[in-house]
Structures are given as structure tokens and as C-alpha cells.
Design a protein around this motif. Structure first.
Motif, PDB file in Angstrom:
ATOM      1  N   PHE A 182      11.462  44.992 104.746  1.00  0.00           N
ATOM      2  CA  PHE A 182      10.510  44.204 105.396  1.00  0.00           C
ATOM      3  C   PHE A 182      10.621  42.738 105.032  1.00  0.00           C
ATOM      4  N   ILE A 183      11.186  42.694 103.786  1.00  0.00           N
ATOM      5  CA  ILE A 183      11.575  41.041 103.320  1.00  0.00           C
ATOM      6  C   ILE A 183      12.769  40.688 104.411  1.00  0.00           C
ATOM      7  N   PHE A 184      13.633  41.520 104.974  1.00  0.00           N
ATOM      8  CA  PHE A 184      14.772  41.076 105.819  1.00  0.00           C
ATOM      9  C   PHE A 184      14.337  40.797 107.101  1.00  0.00           C
ATOM     10  N   ILE A 185      13.148  41.343 107.687  1.00  0.00           N
ATOM     11  CA  ILE A 185      12.561  41.112 108.893  1.00  0.00           C
ATOM     12  C   ILE A 185      11.851  39.830 108.860  1.00  0.00           C
ATOM     13  N   LEU A 186      11.276  39.507 107.576  1.00  0.00           N
ATOM     14  CA  LEU A 186      10.544  38.335 107.460  1.00  0.00           C
ATOM     15  C   LEU A 186      11.286  37.059 107.542  1.00  0.00           C
ATOM     16  N   GLN A 187      12.760  37.515 106.792  1.00  0.00           N
ATOM     17  CA  GLN A 187      13.758  36.084 106.740  1.00  0.00           C
ATOM     18  C   GLN A 187      14.161  36.031 108.252  1.00  0.00           C
ATOM     19  N   ILE A 188      14.463  37.096 109.001  1.00  0.00           N
ATOM     20  CA  ILE A 188      14.933  36.903 110.304  1.00  0.00           C
ATOM     21  C   ILE A 188      13.793  36.095 111.056  1.00  0.00           C
ATOM     22  N   VAL A 189      12.606  36.576 111.040  1.00  0.00           N
ATOM     23  CA  VAL A 189      11.543  35.764 112.064  1.00  0.00           C
ATOM     24  C   VAL A 189      11.339  34.399 111.338  1.00  0.00           C
ATOM     25  N   GLY A 190      11.673  34.119 109.928  1.00  0.00           N
ATOM     26  CA  GLY A 190      11.443  32.898 109.306  1.00  0.00           C
ATOM     27  C   GLY A 190      12.530  31.919 109.860  1.00  0.00           C
ATOM     28  N   MET A 191      13.718  32.514 109.929  1.00  0.00           N
ATOM     29  CA  MET A 191      15.002  31.747 110.234  1.00  0.00           C
ATOM     30  C   MET A 191      14.808  31.354 111.791  1.00  0.00           C
ATOM     31  N   ALA A 192      14.162  32.379 112.630  1.00  0.00           N
ATOM     32  CA  ALA A 192      13.850  32.040 113.917  1.00  0.00           C
ATOM     33  C   ALA A 192      13.049  30.994 114.180  1.00  0.00           C
ATOM     34  N   THR A 193      11.857  30.854 113.507  1.00  0.00           N
ATOM     35  CA  THR A 193      10.913  29.820 113.394  1.00  0.00           C
ATOM     36  C   THR A 193      11.210  28.602 112.889  1.00  0.00           C
ATOM     37  N   GLN A 194      11.851  28.590 111.790  1.00  0.00           N
ATOM     38  CA  GLN A 194      12.452  27.444 111.105  1.00  0.00           C
ATOM     39  C   GLN A 194      13.295  26.704 112.069  1.00  0.00           C
ATOM     40  N   ASN A 195      14.464  27.080 112.692  1.00  0.00           N
ATOM     41  CA  ASN A 195      15.378  26.821 113.541  1.00  0.00           C
ATOM     42  C   ASN A 195      14.826  26.448 114.896  1.00  0.00           C
ATOM     43  N   CYS A 196      13.614  26.745 115.292  1.00  0.00           N
ATOM     44  CA  CYS A 196      13.232  26.516 116.628  1.00  0.00           C
ATOM     45  C   CYS A 196      12.800  25.046 116.772  1.00  0.00           C
ATOM     46  N   PRO A 197      13.359  24.385 117.799  1.00  0.00           N
ATOM     47  CA  PRO A 197      13.060  23.116 118.164  1.00  0.00           C
ATOM     48  C   PRO A 197      11.710  22.873 118.834  1.00  0.00           C
ATOM     49  N   SER A 198      10.947  22.098 118.307  1.00  0.00           N
ATOM     50  CA  SER A 198       9.685  21.640 119.177  1.00  0.00           C
ATOM     51  C   SER A 198       9.926  21.015 120.317  1.00  0.00           C
ATOM     52  N   PRO A 199       8.891  21.340 121.511  1.00  0.00           N
ATOM     53  CA  PRO A 199       7.836  22.275 121.327  1.00  0.00           C
ATOM     54  C   PRO A 199       7.918  23.589 121.691  1.00  0.00           C
ATOM     55  N   CYS A 200       9.207  23.947 121.485  1.00  0.00           N
ATOM     56  CA  CYS A 200       9.562  25.491 121.980  1.00  0.00           C
ATOM     57  C   CYS A 200       8.913  26.626 120.976  1.00  0.00           C
ATOM     58  N   TYR A 201       9.052  27.516 121.564  1.00  0.00           N
ATOM     59  CA  TYR A 201       8.738  28.751 120.801  1.00  0.00           C
ATOM     60  C   TYR A 201       9.874  29.782 120.649  1.00  0.00           C
ATOM     61  N   CYS A 202       9.952  30.427 119.446  1.00  0.00           N
ATOM     62  CA  CYS A 202      11.170  31.306 119.225  1.00  0.00           C
ATOM     63  C   CYS A 202      10.879  32.533 118.562  1.00  0.00           C
ATOM     64  N   ASN A 203      11.310  33.611 119.060  1.00  0.00           N
ATOM     65  CA  ASN A 203      10.750  35.029 118.578  1.00  0.00           C
ATOM     66  C   ASN A 203      12.023  35.549 117.610  1.00  0.00           C
ATOM     67  N   GLU A 204      11.568  36.658 117.127  1.00  0.00           N
ATOM     68  CA  GLU A 204      12.629  37.542 116.385  1.00  0.00           C
ATOM     69  C   GLU A 204      13.630  38.115 117.005  1.00  0.00           C
ATOM     70  N   TYR A 205      13.610  38.274 118.176  1.00  0.00           N
ATOM     71  CA  TYR A 205      14.599  38.699 119.373  1.00  0.00           C
ATOM     72  C   TYR A 205      15.582  37.563 119.698  1.00  0.00           C
ATOM     73  N   PHE A 206      15.587  36.433 119.079  1.00  0.00           N
ATOM     74  CA  PHE A 206      16.601  35.175 119.497  1.00  0.00           C
ATOM     75  C   PHE A 206      16.261  34.926 120.912  1.00  0.00           C
ATOM     76  N   GLU A 207      14.949  34.657 121.372  1.00  0.00           N
ATOM     77  CA  GLU A 207      14.534  34.319 122.559  1.00  0.00           C
ATOM     78  C   GLU A 207      13.835  33.142 122.433  1.00  0.00           C
ATOM     79  N   VAL A 208      14.370  32.099 123.272  1.00  0.00           N
ATOM     80  CA  VAL A 208      13.830  30.692 122.926  1.00  0.00           C
ATOM     81  C   VAL A 208      12.716  30.244 124.460  1.00  0.00           C
TER      82      VAL A 208
END
Length: 406
Positions: A14-40
Motif C-alpha cells: 500500500f505504501i509502495f502504491i502511495l509512493q508511486i501515486v505521490g511521485m506521479a502527482t509531485q512531478n506533474c506540471p501544472s495545469p496537467c493531470y498525471c495518474n499512477e499509470y504514468f499517463e499525463v
């Protein structure tokens, strides 16, 4: 799918998944949306240039529906994992994609739909296998349109204004498997007879709702499915499909088809589905119309104007289970037409909305309602048009003994 049984392992996962989601969100440039599947997804956000800081892990980047004027060389460098890019509805019409801008090692899918292209643009990745090009005003496909894109396997040019395909246009597409030309403006004069002849891997050809008045010639033998749905084709000649012996599905729904000649489907021993729903067939079904269709599993003849069916017309339908004859001009039917030696696996029959003449010659079929190896569907919708004594009455109101001859 990963199954985690141990509670501690489940927590760590669960922590691993949160980290992936967190990395995807933190690295996402505004105003884009990034998900855990590395889709931007930067589409429809009002941006006028490609955002900086797109995660290098991204496999999909959608830039569609924005005010971006060009795709400069080098802007996408570093996106080595990118598989697909969306460039739809950007108003592109020519050379907005700079040379080399899309030369990424894994980029295979490009969406250019809803733009203003009047030609297939240059500077697309040569490794591209999927090209979405629907809803562009392109009218003519030139002979060299696809010369640089021999890796293409899937092309969608539906809802374009295509009227002409020049000779040799598709010759370079030696890997193409699926081609969509639905709702374009193609006529027979606009397609050379051998337009698809060199596409030896072509499996599916979608020609729905064009302006074709006759079947295409010179198609590759690899074809397994072709859609003529919604075209003003009026006749299927004898031996019309000898060049495509591997066809499994064939569609003429909502067409102007009025006549099928004897032996029209000769050579189609592999055909499994044949769809004529809401065509305009006025010719009788003879015992040679469907000759040779030994693999047919489904045939749809609803909503035509078929006046009669010969004994033996269905003699090759050994594995057919459902027969749809609703909405035709059938007044009677010989008992031999549905003989079990012809269609031994029939389990469902649709015959409603025909002008049945319910006399002694049709009594046998009324006796089959609830008393046959197959089900006659919706007897309440099967209505007699004659003789006068039973006219207007449905079959669930009548008994077999009501079917009499004067």
C-alpha cells in the motif's frame, strides 16, 4: 495481478502504491493531470506551449484541444518511455510538427484527429504503428502519403472528406492490419481497383457509409472482415468474393442492396457472419443464393423486402443457430425450407412483421409454435394478412386448425 495475503506485506505494498501515486502527482506540471499509470493529461487546459517538467516515466501525453501552435524539435527529448501522444484538435494543418520533434524511441501511437490537415503531414515518427487521423478535411490521398510510415498497423481516417485515393497510395503499408474509412466521401471512381492489393496483412477494412455503388476489386486475400454498411450498392454479382476467401464477417446493413445473384458468395467457406439488416433486398432467396456458406453462424435478413425462399436455400447452414427473417414480404413458407437436414442446429427463428397468408399451406409452421426443436420468437407479433377470416389476428390468438383453405 499481485495478490498480497500477509498483512505486513499488504501494508508495504500500500505504501509502495502511495509512493508511486505521490511521485506521479509531485512531478506533474501544472495545469496537467498525471495518474499512477504514468499517463499525463494536459488536454483542454488552455496552454499555448508544451509544459516543462513532464515526468520522464510518462507513457502517454495528451496535448489536445489547446492553443499550441507547434511542436518544436527537442521539446520532448528525454521522454524515452512515451508510447502515445495526443495532438488532436490543435488546429494543425501542415508543418507545425518540426522535423525530429517526435523521434522518440518508443513512440508508436499518434493522435492527429480533429485538426485541419489537407494532407498526411511529414515529420511523424517512422516507428509509428497507430495513427488516428479522423475528422480532418483531407480530400485526396497522394501516392506518397504513407511512404515514410511503413510500420503502420492501424489507421483511422473516418469522418474525413476523402474523395480520391491515388494509385499506389498504400503500397508502402506492408504491415497494416486495420483501416477505417467510415463516413468519408469515397466513390468507386475515387478508389483504384488495386488500391489495397499490396497490403498483404490487411485484416479489417471499414468502408461504412461512403458512396460506393459496387464492390471493390483487387482486395488482398488476407482480409477477414469488410464493412459495406450504409453504401448505395444495389447488387452482389455471382462469384463476387473469390479474391477474399478468408472473409469471416461481411456487412451490408442499411445499404441499398436489392439483389443477390446465385453463387454470390462462392468461395467463402470461412464466412461466419453475414449482415443484411435494413438493406433493400427484393430478390427471392434461391437455393443457390447462399451456396457454399458452410461455416455461417449468424445471418441477419431482417427488414428487407424478400418475397420468397426456395427449398434448399439454407442447405449449407449446418451450424447456424439463429435465423432472422422479420420484416420482409413473405406470405408463405414451404415446410422444406426449415428441414432439419438443412439447418440441424437451428434454435431460434424470427418471422414477425411479414404479410403471412395464414391458410392450410402455412399450418405446419403454426404447429411449430411451442412444438419444435427451435423457438419461434414473438408469436404475438406474427400477424395474418389473410385470408379475410383471420386477417389482423396474431398467431398466439389462433390455433393450427384455424389455418384452412377454402
Amino acid at each position: 495481478m499481485m495478490v498480497v495475503k500477509d498483512s505486513k506485506a499488504a501494508y508495504l505494498y500500500f505504501i509502495f502504491i502511495l509512493q508511486i501515486v505521490g511521485m506521479a502527482t509531485q512531478n506533474c506540471p501544472s495545469p496537467c493531470y498525471c495518474n499512477e499509470y504514468f499517463e499525463v493529461f494536459c488536454n483542454n487546459t488552455g496552454i499555448s506551449e508544451i509544459p516543462r517538467g513532464i515526468p520522464k516515466e510518462a507513457i502517454l501525453l495528451d496535448l489536445g484541444g489547446n492553443k499550441i501552435k507547434k511542436i518544436p524539435y527537442g521539446t520532448l527529448n528525454g521522454l524515452v518511455n512515451l508510447i502515445g501522444i495526443g495532438l488532436g484538435n490543435l488546429g494543425f494543418s501542415g508543418h507545425e510538427i518540426e522535423a525530429g520533434a517526435l523521434n522518440l524511441p518508443n513512440l508508436t501511437e499518434v493522435d492527429l484527429s480533429f485538426n485541419k490537415y489537407k494532407m498526411v503531414p511529414p515529420n511523424l515518427p517512422k516507428s509509428m504503428s497507430t495513427m488516428y487521423f479522423s475528422n480532418n478535411p483531407i480530400e485526396v490521398l497522394d501516392a506518397r502519403s504513407f511512404d515514410d510510415y511503413s510500420s503502420l498497423e492501424y489507421i483511422d481516417m473516418s469522418n474525413c472528406n476523402v474523395t480520391h485515393i491515388k494509385p499506389n497510395t498504400f503500397d508502402a503499408l506492408v504491415n497494416v492490419d486495420i483501416m477505417h474509412f467510415a463516413f468519408t466521401k469515397l466513390t468507386n471512381a475515387g478508389i483504384p481497383d488495386a488500391a489495397f492489393a499490396k497490403n498483404k496483412k490487411l485484416n479489417y477494412l471499414n468502408l461504412r457509409f461512403n458512396k460506393l455503388t459496387r464492390l471493390l476489386k483487387g482486395l488482398p486475400s488476407s482480409l477477414e472482415s469488410i464493412e459495406y454498411i450504409g453504401n448505395p450498392i444495389k447488387e452482389i454479382p455471382s462469384n463476387a468474393f473469390l479474391d477474399v476467401p478468408n472473409l469471416k464477417t461481411l456487412g451490408f446493413m442499411n445499404s441499398s442492396l436489392t439483389k443477390m445473384n446465385d453463387n454470390a458468395f462462392a468461395g467463402l467457406e470461412k464466412l461466419e457472419l453475414l449482415d443484411f439488416m435494413s438493406a433493400a433486398i427484393i430478390s427471392p432467396i434461391t437455393n443457390n443464393t447462399f451456396k457454399g456458406l458452410t461455416s455461417l453462424e449468424t445471418i441477419t435478413l431482417d427488414d428487407n423486402h424478400i418475397p420468397s425462399i426456395d427449398i434448399g436455400a439454407f442447405r449449407d447452414f449446418k451450424i447456424l443457430t439463429s435465423l432472422r427473417l422479420s420484416g420482409n414480404n413473405l406470405t408463405t413458407l414451404n415446410k422444406g425450407v426449415l428441414d432439419s437436414k438443412f439447418i440441424p442446429n437451428l434454435n431460434t427463428l424470427f418471422i414477425d412483421f411479414n404479410p403471412w397468408h395464414c391458410d392450410c399451406h402455412l399450418r405446419w409452421l403454426r404447429e411449430k409454435v411451442g412444438n419444435a426443436s427451435y423457438v419461434i420468437e414473438d408469436p404475438n407479433l406474427i400477424v395474418c394478412h389473410g385470408p379475410e377470416k383471420v386477417a389482423g389476428k396474431s398467431w398466439n390468438e389462433l390455433k393450427p386448425e384455424d389455418f384452412v383453405c377454402n
